[in-house]
Design an enzyme around this catalytic site. Structure first.
Site, mmCIF file in Angstrom:
data_model
loop_
_atom_site.group_PDB
_atom_site.id
_atom_site.type_symbol
_atom_site.label_atom_id
_atom_site.label_comp_id
_atom_site.label_asym_id
_atom_site.label_seq_id
_atom_site.Cartn_x
_atom_site.Cartn_y
_atom_site.Cartn_z
ATOM 1 C CE LYS A 283 59.567 -21.609 61.196
ATOM 2 N NZ LYS A 283 58.817 -20.386 61.482
ATOM 3 C CD GLN A 343 61.185 -16.032 71.766
ATOM 4 O OE1 GLN A 343 60.918 -15.440 72.796
ATOM 5 N NE2 GLN A 343 61.339 -15.415 70.631
ATOM 6 C CG ASP A 378 61.474 -21.624 64.873
ATOM 7 O OD1 ASP A 378 60.294 -21.289 65.163
ATOM 8 O OD2 ASP A 378 62.325 -20.813 64.473
ATOM 9 C CG ASP A 415 61.082 -11.151 71.096
ATOM 10 O OD1 ASP A 415 61.229 -10.337 70.170
ATOM 11 O OD2 ASP A 415 60.495 -12.249 70.968
ATOM 12 C CG ASN A 416 56.416 -10.964 71.115
ATOM 13 O OD1 ASN A 416 55.735 -10.001 70.762
ATOM 14 N ND2 ASN A 416 56.847 -11.894 70.279
ATOM 15 C CD GLU A 444 59.105 -6.983 69.652
ATOM 16 O OE1 GLU A 444 58.932 -7.077 68.431
ATOM 17 O OE2 GLU A 444 58.849 -7.918 70.440
ATOM 18 C CE LYS A 556 62.626 -11.449 60.864
ATOM 19 N NZ LYS A 556 61.198 -11.257 61.266
ATOM 20 C CE1 TYR A 557 63.238 -16.672 60.236
ATOM 21 C CE2 TYR A 557 62.892 -14.902 58.652
ATOM 22 C CZ TYR A 557 62.486 -15.615 59.767
ATOM 23 O OH TYR A 557 61.334 -15.267 60.410
#
Lengths: 684, 684
Positions: A283, A343, A378, A415-416, A444, A556-557
């Site tokens: 990304k 992930q 991604d 995360d998640n 989270e 983040k990017y």
């Protein structure tokens, strides 16, 4: 039966029944049931019947309550039994009676780890005898027979005791007492000896426990180190710590920032993923679908030719650098927390090494993460129930956590977690705790309430919360009442983040600096655990799209650079709250929250206090960043045993001055350009 | 992963870990946990984690609720499984979604006896596939791969099914469908075939249930015959049925009274103990300590030279007479209930035959019943945990009940059960139910709330209540809300007695006839079970001592005679309520109670209705027997889907007339000399 037939009383055996009238199974059931004459029920805290552990931190009181009663009018007694998970010896704490057949006993555990509790209760024959005999004697009734019965009770106890350890001395004392009683010839002297406190004490210690019942469940308790319930988090992206957008930040850059962070008073320093980032479908800035050459990509697209979850993103530094950071952070009173995000980027080494962990489609591709018809190109997800994922994937994921634990990381923000199976978390967290009972996991999960609670039940020590979206007084009160007073308070500890890289709260888009200060005040005083994502102290709130929660030019990017002490920052506010959170024991607790009346719907007002009232804090926060707000409020004089006209000493911790409040109703006022909160310490 | 390495996708086996990294125990735990991917929790009703049975009557709905969810976004499904206690085949009822991850399913059981329920839930892969594929197709995304995946799901199901019985036909149909799909060459036609309702139906019936979780508890349910939850009791003392104080009443005298009792509409006829009465320390009239010659004594002093609990008091008649009474009562729609009172007179045969069942003192006497310093000299109690009481006493007491069961008595009112061990009741009631699941036990325990609830949990079908002492509107509402809406409604069924031989309620001492009528109205309409002790219909209320609940010249100690139809009786009121209780299904239920607003604190107003609203009853009772009362009240138009201006048809069941109410607020008025209650049947 004074007329009782002498023959009958001599032979006190019943005649056998004419024929067996009960089956083997029925007799067994009878005997099993008969064992529990004293009822123990309504036990609390108890999570899903004992399926999950009640949570406490070290030295935090655990008050157990239960309904305990028996048939008839005998006096009963009960004890709370507690032990470490592996221990055979139970520690005994007596229950005291509350009301309406409810009893309570309180304990605390000094060290983190697994414990359990259960309850025993029995009919206290000696206490019943003593009470009945006193009543009769007071009423002038002849008690010669009663005294003989009392002696028998003592003799029985002296003969056998309860068979527990460490009662040798008491038994010996009891035997001496029995002999002393036997020597008494006069009824009054005999009664007086029975009535002595020592007799009751000895019988309490070694007297037989008739009809001893034991609660059928051993209730698990998990004890955490204090940081699970009391911590102040600061989140930053290491990539943006160089101070120069053209240079990717390193662990050494983070080390350089430690004094700054320590000055604000935080104790946990948390990084989003620090692993190699994938190249495929990377990304670009502001989440564009294709990255320009040189753009760093999202740290959540984990895995590349440079490695996966057990590797470091090369641009951040080496393991030696990381290790140095962990050590130096500790020197600054900071513990490092890292992200556990399961992930994978399409370049993650696992895909080649463990294709059986993924969900392959008929054309030989792996399913992307998707929320149909949306796709996240991604990222691909492991499939926890794929071909050979059970158990090898689960074991590998556990080993990732153990890997970082071995590197000195004991706090993991996950995360998640709600998109991964609950059984995995339950197993994995238990495995990690077996190695380090001080490991802490923060979930989270911003999802439905019952999923968030389940994650806490299966082992998460901390949970993200809905706090970020609760702004009005009524909704803050309602939500905090649920968190602190309902059953979930026994196992779920929220961490009140004021913002995150994904959540630039709408409220802050238009609130100005006053809004940042008041949200900080709420998070830092309402919750035991709270967190700030860097930029908050600079009142950063520009959204990518008006009305949406994504930050513009998100780290983040891309690599960002900030002047961390630029004008308008609220570093002093942060330092103030982190300081009083440490110095006031009342603020270390979460469930001691008590809302009080401030007659203005724009002012939230509450108390936190220790049980002994030695730390008694009142907090007021204006929820309106735009207008002056104020009004009358009540001073909780009744909680201090004072009349409505009473006087309390007040320390204004914000203005650092002292005064008194005389009378229950007082007045306060907030101007948005001044401090939008007030914190008082009161004492009699 | 579109770029996925072809080599990797071919060999989809993960490499084995370098060394074993998990213990045997840990691996076992992992696999056990992995089985429950779908969470089933918060199950209700569930009494003490399944320790005790939820109670229902035959054909009464049992609505089970549970929180059911899983990780991620897959569609899930769940089924309620029910079976008789011994049955191996479970009946399956699908759950439907409510809100907030809560699901429900409802069943009913046709016959009395023991049942159990549990829950299964799974990830519905096909439904998820269908939903996702539809979304993609609607968004114009290519779905060729999805169609291939869908075909695979069907093939897998067709190959194996779920392995349950009775799926042969559906499997065959599914195989045919798979073949039909395989023949389709065109994507649109293929999608259309997938989207047909039959595909979804077949997959629902035999599709594989992935990640099937099963709730860990099989929850016991006890189903009673209807009389356990709906009964109208009439209590009388057979000794007083001769109509002549100089002649002890007999069973034949009771037979002569049956038409009278039937005319009032009762369905249970209950007698205090009918066993031989002790001579030793016999009580005289008005509870005097010594009886005069010829006085009959208290029927609760059970046992004499003439026998004990399995014998009849000779003056009442023979077993043949009793048997005739049971039969004739049935002819009059009346079922006989007897008293099970475990205490003994000092003359009871057990004392000689089973001295080991009693608690002997050092001087060779038995302890009297006592509440120190008070003594009850005409009664001694068995000791359930004495020398050889376990199990022989327990078995004998069970056999007493079985003895009377064999004589045709199926309802037992049990005297003071809270002074006997709970485990005894649990065992004994289960034993009797194994012989006759229609046996009914009413607990006469007027004690602390938790003991009363425990008796209901261990098996009592009905319970005396605090109703007799609840007179004000607020306390009636509060108590009835507890009984009908709180958890105890799942296992406790109160029986609202308006008076008993021991309770001549203070309220009635001064209320006059209006008070009797209004208390009757409350008991008969609020509760499923209610009872009247004879004399109530004659408005008898003279106390032995002013301000105390003991009746003057109580039948407990002497033979009385009454003119059962004397002027001022309220037999017509009783007959009216018993008639509408039978004819209106809404009044057969207890927990369907809904309080409504009548803006007058002296008027209680409530609705009872069936689920389909075909029987919708409104009851108003003036609680003030001395003054006119009335005011405005609300008609529950909103429950009928009507606006506040709506109109309902009303049948006034008391005055037997019909009218309409137009609008939500209406008015009613009571004069104490007229009827102090109103009962309406409403319909749209």
């Amino acid at each position: 039966m004074a007329q009782s037939d002498a023959a009958a009383t001599k032979s006190r055996k019943s005649r056998p029944p004419a024929e067996p009238t009960v089956s083997e199974g029925s007799l067994k059931r009878l005997k099993a049931l008969a064992r529990d004459r004293v009822v123990i029920e309504g036990v609390a805290p108890l999570i899903d019947g004992g399926r999950f552990a009640v949570k406490r931190t070290e030295n935090e009181p655990l008050a157990v309550e239960a309904d305990i009663f028996s048939d008839g009018h005998e006096i009963i007694a009960a004890a709370l039994l507690t032990a470490g998970a592996g221990e055979e010896d139970w520690r005994e704490t007596p229950f005291t009676y509350l009301a309406n057949d409810r009893w309570t006993a309180s304990v605390a555990f000094a060290r983190p780890g697994p414990y359990r509790y259960t309850i025993v209760a029995w009919r206290d024959t000696f206490a019943t005898w003593a009470s009945d005999t006193k009543k009769k004697r007071d009423a002038g009734v002849e008690i010669a027979l009663e005294l003989r019965e009392g002696a028998t009770l003592l003799e029985k106890a002296a003969d056998s005791g309860r068979g527990t350890k460490d009662q040798g001395k008491a038994l010996k004392a009891l035997r001496a007492r029995v002999e002393k009683l036997a020597a008494k010839r006069d009824a009054d002297a005999l009664y007086a000896a029975f009535a002595e406190a020592e007799t009751a004490e000895l019988m309490r210690d070694v007297g037989l426990r008739e009809n001893l019942s034991r609660y059928e469940t051993e209730v698990p308790v998990w004890v955490d180190r204090e940081a699970a319930g009391f911590s102040s988090w600061y989140e930053l992206m290491p990539r943006s710590q160089s101070g120069d957008v053209t240079r990717h930040g390193t662990f050494d850059d983070v080390i350089a920032r430690l004094p700054d962070i320590q000055e604000m008073g935080f104790d946990v320093l948390y990084f989003p993923p620090i692993h190699p980032i994938g190249q495929s479908n990377r990304k670009g800035r502001n989440n564009s679908v294709t990255a320009q050459p040189g753009e760093p990509g999202s740290p959540y697209a984990i895995g590349s030719a440079e490695g996966g979850h057990k590797d470091l993103h090369p641009e951040l530094g080496s393991f030696a650098d990381f290790q140095r950071l962990v050590t130096r952070a500790a020197d600054h009173g900071l513990e490092i927390a890292i992200d556990f995000a399961i992930q994978c980027s399409p370049d993650h080494p696992w895909i080649k090494e463990h294709p059986g962990w993924f969900d392959w489609r008929p054309d030989g591709t792996i399913k992307y993460a998707e929320n149909p018809p949306k796709k996240y190109q991604d990222i691909v997800n492991v499939d926890f129930y794929a071909g050979d994922a059970v158990p090898s994937l689960w074991i590998e994921l556990r080993d990732v956590v153990l890997f970082w634990l071995a590197k000195g990381v004991r706090i993991f923000r996950v995360d998640n977690p709600h998109t991964k199976p609950f059984p995995f978390w339950e197993w994995m967290i238990a495995e990690v705790r077996a190695v380090d009972p001080g490991a802490i996991f923060l979930a989270e999960a911003f999802t439905r309430p019952k999923l968030m609670k389940r994650l806490a039940k299966v082992g998460y020590n901390q949970s993200y919360s809905y706090f970020t979206w609760r702004n009005a007084k009524w909704e803050l009160r309602q939500y905090l009442e649920e968190l602190t007073k309902e059953e979930c308070g026994e196992f779920m500890r929220p961490n009140f983040f004021v913002n995150t890289p994904d959540i630039n709260p709408l409220f802050l888009h238009t609130s100005g600096r006053a809004g940042f200060r008041l949200r900080l005040a709420l998070a830092a005083t309402l919750a035991g655990n709270y967190g700030v994502y860097s930029g908050f102290e600079l009142c950063e709130s520009e959204p990518l799209v008006v009305g949406k929660e994504e930050y513009k030019d998100s780290e983040k990017y891309e690599v960002r650079a900030f002047d961390w002490k630029r004008e308008g920052n609220i570093r002093d506010d942060i330092a103030f709250f982190n300081r009083i959170r440490r110095s006031e024991p009342a603020l270390r607790d979460f469930r001691n929250l008590q809302f009080l009346e401030f007659w203005n719907d724009n002012v939230l007002y509450f108390a936190k206090r220790t049980a002994d009232l030695s730390s008694y804090i009142l907090v007021m926060v204006s929820l309106d960043p735009h207008n002056p707000q104020g009004g009358h409020f009540e001073v909780p004089l009744w909680e201090l045993g004072l009349p409505d006209t009473g006087t309390v000493k007040v320390e204004d911790l914000v203005a650092d001055r002292q005064f008194v409040w005389a009378g229950k109703v007082q007045h306060w006022w907030f101007e948005p350009e001044n401090v939008p909160y007030a914190v008082f310490r009161i004492s009699v």
